[in-house]
Design an enzyme around this catalytic site. Structure first.
Site: not given
Length: 321
Positions: A56-57
């Site tokens: 998700v980064y």
């Protein structure tokens, strides 16, 4: 560099883990690959073999940067990533269902330019998916060789105990690590989660060991905060900046001056003295890595620890969502 056994496993990891949430392009305080390259090089030169990221980064950009910069030393490093948080707008673009896990592992492997992830972690608890489904899916990945070990991140101790018990009951891979929220300004994990992990031989790899930069001492009591991180990170002012938080920072500053080191080094050394396997530090400059590694050599006495811990006040639970 010092190395430590990773929980009850046989693998050895550096006492400092380089977290890469700052690698990407989602916020103004993050850095792209050109600035990340010398940081990774310095980390490798200093002996750091443990790197943490998440799908998700920056919507996968962090994994891409990590994969590109570590591809030539892949067999010598321990790469961790995570799955659960929202990666799209679809109804199955989040969570810990078998569907989501099996889809996301292949996407992460492609971005990381590797055939396996050394530590695959659940990125918080999924209240909608039975833990049995999650654990069986993760066990399949271990059996297929796509994942070496599995770990969890911030949750309640009863949830982690349930996961460990379920794995034992089913005779499948169990979580070997806990990536929890733990630092000098947030110590609620000492009540239940940390004693549970120590009893079960689970590695402790806390995130935000410097309280999103608050424990560097760059923010001062009664002064208007400045900086890109403060402007763009909504969680920073929400979680810290209370009078009691400044009490902790100022006590750490006193001890740092006595020892001729930085506040950050005191905060990291305190964690290492508390039985943490490897705090996950973020870095946007080479000196951040150098400073963190130097903290491994810093010795704190029992009196130092007592003084550091004395100003702490109770906090509401933070970081489980």
């Amino acid at each position: 560099m010092q190395y430590s056994r990773f929980g009850s496993t046989g693998v050895k990891v550096s006492r400092i883990c380089l977290g890469t949430m700052s690698f990407g392009n989602e916020s103004e305080w993050m850095i792209e690959i050109d600035k990340a390259r010398p940081i990774i090089k310095k980390a490798l030169d200093l002996g750091i073999n443990f790197y943490d990221t998440a799908n998700v980064y920056s919507q996968g950009r962090s994994e891409e940067i990590v994969g590109e910069l570590l591809k030539d030393v892949r067999d010598d490093v321990f790469i961790a990533s995570k799955v659960r948080l929202n990666v799209g707008e679809g109804v199955n673009d989040y969570g810990l269902s078998r569907f989501h896990i099996m889809r996301e592992i292949d996407r992460s492997l492609k971005r990381l330019k590797t055939d396996r992830i050394d530590l695959y972690q659940t990125h918080r608890w999924d209240y909608e998916t039975p833990i049995e489904e999650t654990l069986l899916a993760l066990n399949n990945l271990v059996r297929e060789g796509k994942v070496r070990y599995i770990g969890g991140s911030s949750m309640f101790a009863w949830q982690f105990a349930k996961a460990l018990f379920t794995s034992d009951l089913l005779g499948i891979a169990r979580f070997v690590s806990m990536q929890n929220h733990y630092n000098l300004c947030y110590r609620e994990e000492e009540r239940e989660m940390i004693p549970l992990c120590k009893d079960q031989g689970v590695a402790l790899i806390p995130w935000s060991p410097l309280a999103r930069g608050f424990l560097t001492g760059k923010y001062r009591r009664n002064q208007t905060p400045e900086g890109a991180r403060y402007r763009s990170d909504q969680l920073l002012p929400q979680r810290f900046f209370k009078p009691e938080d400044f009490d902790v920072v100022e006590r750490a500053e006193e001890i740092a001056k006595e020892k001729g080191v930085t506040i950050s080094q005191i905060a990291l050394a305190w964690l290492l003295h508390k039985g943490v396997t490897a705090p996950i530090i973020g870095a946007t400059k080479i000196e951040h890595v150098e400073e963190a590694v130097a903290s491994c050599e810093l010795k704190l006495s029992e009196e130092d620890l007592k003084r550091l811990e004395e100003p702490y006040k109770l906090h509401p639970i933070l970081g489980h969502n």
